[in-house]
Design a protein around this motif. Structure first.
Motif, PDB file in Angstrom:
ATOM      1  N   VAL A 211       0.829  -1.204   0.000  1.00 10.99           N
ATOM      2  CA  VAL A 211       0.000   0.000   0.000  1.00 10.99           C
ATOM      3  C   VAL A 211       0.865   1.257   0.000  1.00 10.99           C
ATOM      4  O   VAL A 211       2.002   1.259   0.462  1.00 10.99           O
ATOM      5  N   ASP A 212       0.285   2.322  -0.528  1.00  6.97           N
ATOM      6  CA  ASP A 212       0.833   3.672  -0.437  1.00  6.97           C
ATOM      7  C   ASP A 212      -0.255   4.524   0.215  1.00  6.97           C
ATOM      8  O   ASP A 212      -1.410   4.501  -0.228  1.00  6.97           O
ATOM      9  N   ILE A 213       0.098   5.264   1.285  1.00  3.28           N
ATOM     10  CA  ILE A 213      -0.898   6.008   2.057  1.00  3.28           C
ATOM     11  C   ILE A 213      -0.506   7.474   2.130  1.00  3.28           C
ATOM     12  O   ILE A 213       0.603   7.807   2.550  1.00  3.28           O
ATOM     13  N   GLY A 214      -1.410   8.350   1.724  1.00  3.94           N
ATOM     14  CA  GLY A 214      -1.234   9.785   1.895  1.00  3.94           C
ATOM     15  C   GLY A 214      -2.142  10.279   3.007  1.00  3.94           C
ATOM     16  O   GLY A 214      -3.300   9.849   3.125  1.00  3.94           O
ATOM     17  N   PHE A 215      -1.618  11.181   3.839  1.00  2.00           N
ATOM     18  CA  PHE A 215      -2.371  11.744   4.965  1.00  2.00           C
ATOM     19  C   PHE A 215      -2.584  13.239   4.717  1.00  2.00           C
ATOM     20  O   PHE A 215      -1.623  13.972   4.448  1.00  2.00           O
ATOM     21  N   PHE A 216      -3.833  13.692   4.816  1.00  2.00           N
ATOM     22  CA  PHE A 216      -4.199  15.064   4.511  1.00  2.00           C
ATOM     23  C   PHE A 216      -4.942  15.695   5.687  1.00  2.00           C
ATOM     24  O   PHE A 216      -5.803  15.055   6.296  1.00  2.00           O
ATOM     25  N   ARG A 228       3.437  10.979   3.831  1.00  2.00           N
ATOM     26  CA  ARG A 228       3.148   9.863   2.935  1.00  2.00           C
ATOM     27  C   ARG A 228       4.021   8.680   3.332  1.00  2.00           C
ATOM     28  O   ARG A 228       5.184   8.856   3.711  1.00  2.00           O
ATOM     29  N   THR A 229       3.457   7.499   3.260  1.00  2.00           N
ATOM     30  CA  THR A 229       4.211   6.306   3.599  1.00  2.00           C
ATOM     31  C   THR A 229       3.770   5.139   2.722  1.00  2.00           C
ATOM     32  O   THR A 229       2.655   5.130   2.187  1.00  2.00           O
ATOM     33  N   SER A 230       4.654   4.186   2.565  1.00  2.00           N
ATOM     34  CA  SER A 230       4.300   2.957   1.851  1.00  2.00           C
ATOM     35  C   SER A 230       4.966   1.783   2.562  1.00  2.00           C
ATOM     36  O   SER A 230       5.966   1.945   3.269  1.00  2.00           O
ATOM     37  N   MET A 231       4.394   0.609   2.386  1.00  2.00           N
ATOM     38  CA  MET A 231       4.917  -0.597   3.030  1.00  2.00           C
ATOM     39  C   MET A 231       4.178  -1.821   2.510  1.00  2.00           C
ATOM     40  O   MET A 231       3.170  -1.703   1.808  1.00  2.00           O
ATOM     41  N   ARG A 232       4.684  -3.001   2.880  1.00  2.00           N
ATOM     42  CA  ARG A 232       3.926  -4.238   2.709  1.00  2.00           C
ATOM     43  C   ARG A 232       3.366  -4.612   4.069  1.00  2.00           C
ATOM     44  O   ARG A 232       4.114  -4.772   5.036  1.00  2.00           O
ATOM     45  N   TYR A 233       2.046  -4.722   4.146  1.00  2.00           N
ATOM     46  CA  TYR A 233       1.368  -5.090   5.393  1.00  2.00           C
ATOM     47  C   TYR A 233       0.958  -6.554   5.329  1.00  2.00           C
ATOM     48  O   TYR A 233       0.243  -6.977   4.410  1.00  2.00           O
ATOM     49  N   TYR A 234       1.386  -7.331   6.306  1.00  2.00           N
ATOM     50  CA  TYR A 234       0.941  -8.715   6.426  1.00  2.00           C
ATOM     51  C   TYR A 234      -0.358  -8.764   7.217  1.00  2.00           C
ATOM     52  O   TYR A 234      -0.686  -7.843   7.971  1.00  2.00           O
ATOM     53  N   LEU A 244       9.121   6.295   4.482  1.00  2.00           N
ATOM     54  CA  LEU A 244       8.541   7.396   5.241  1.00  2.00           C
ATOM     55  C   LEU A 244       8.924   8.704   4.569  1.00  2.00           C
ATOM     56  O   LEU A 244      10.097   9.094   4.579  1.00  2.00           O
ATOM     57  N   ASP A 245       7.942   9.372   3.972  1.00  2.00           N
ATOM     58  CA  ASP A 245       8.189  10.609   3.223  1.00  2.00           C
ATOM     59  C   ASP A 245       7.819  11.804   4.092  1.00  2.00           C
ATOM     60  O   ASP A 245       6.651  12.092   4.319  1.00  2.00           O
ATOM     61  N   PHE A 246       8.842  12.522   4.591  1.00  2.00           N
ATOM     62  CA  PHE A 246       8.637  13.672   5.462  1.00  2.00           C
ATOM     63  C   PHE A 246       8.577  14.994   4.697  1.00  2.00           C
ATOM     64  O   PHE A 246       8.489  16.055   5.304  1.00  2.00           O
TER      65      PHE A 246
END
Length: 271
Positions: A211-216, A228-234, A244-246
């Motif tokens: 997933v890629d997640i943007g926070f607004f 903004r962050t992305s990862m593989r979630y089990y 982790l995009d700061f």
């Protein structure tokens, strides 16, 4: 026509209330995970380097989840000086989805500590609306909009989206990290994987979702996410391959230690 991120947020249908799915969190487990953080991208000339570590712990308290996150970042500035920041994020989230207690505190180079956010949030309506009672940084009450999810609910929502083959979801989130109430999130599902051999044996039997997640911030009409962050979630809630995009810089998080303790809770009763 090019759709903006906020236009997509408005266009997507809201998620159904999690109250209708009492077994939604059945695969989540406790965990102790350590991530090594390394600099992967710079967008400013003010910083020349960065490193850090994040410890993430989840304890299954049977009636709720106790979560602690300890993150240390050391940033090297262009003049050669170092800036150290330490944050501690602590929550208790009831498994019935009703209550979240939260504290976020930070300390700087001098070790001076401040509480950025603390209090309790409660879902009071069947539509997951409710209220936040802040005790810090100031005492105040803020409403939770309908459809707002707490952190473990948010994790389950994105995992459910991966299982269902969805490309996008846009749930509101309140995790206690902001003194201004719920945030808008925009989740892009990048892929879903069945159970397969994983670098960590505790993850072998679980499917996973990229997933890629943007926070607004909801009060701003800004197409650029605040974070903004992305990862593989089990499916058990463990994340690997963190990004982790700061804004000014991007950190990559490599999982270096993982333990998943067996549950001490009695089996859930069938409905």
């Amino acid at each position: 026509m090019k759709l903006s991120a906020l236009a997509l947020l408005a266009a997507l249908a809201p998620l159904p209330s999690l109250a209708a799915a009492p077994d939604l969190a059945s695969q989540l487990t406790g965990q102790h995970a350590v991530y090594k953080l390394t600099l992967s991208k710079l967008r400013t000339h003010d910083i020349t380097g960065a490193t850090g570590q994040m410890n993430f712990n989840v304890v299954d308290g049977c009636t709720g989840w106790a979560t602690t996150q300890h993150m240390t970042l050391i940033i090297r500035n262009v003049d050669g000086s170092l800036t150290k920041s330490v944050s501690d994020y602590i929550t208790w989230e009831s498994k019935d989805g009703k209550t979240l207690s939260f504290t976020l505190r930070e300390s700087d180079n001098d070790g001076k500590e401040k509480i950025d956010s603390a209090g309790t949030a409660t879902h009071t309506g069947p539509d997951d609306s409710g209220v936040i009672d802040y005790t810090a940084p100031t005492k105040k009450e803020v409403k939770l909009p309908p459809g707002t999810l707490f952190p473990m609910q948010h994790t389950e929502a994105l995992l459910a989206a991966g299982r269902a083959g969805k490309q996008f979801i846009s749930p509101l989130l309140f995790d206690g990290t902001s003194p201004d109430g719920a945030q808008a999130t925009f989740i892009t599902v990048l892929g879903h994987h069945g159970a397969e051999k994983a670098p960590w044996p505790d993850l072998d039997k679980f499917a996973s979702t990229d997933v890629d997640i943007g926070f607004f911030e909801r009060k701003n009409q800004d197409e650029t996410p605040d974070f903004r962050t992305s990862m593989r979630y089990y499916e058990n809630g463990v994340a690997t391959g963190l990004v982790l995009d700061f804004g000014d810089f991007v950190m990559s998080g490599k999982l270096t230690s993982l333990s998943v303790p067996p549950s001490a809770c009695p089996p859930a009763k069938s409905p």
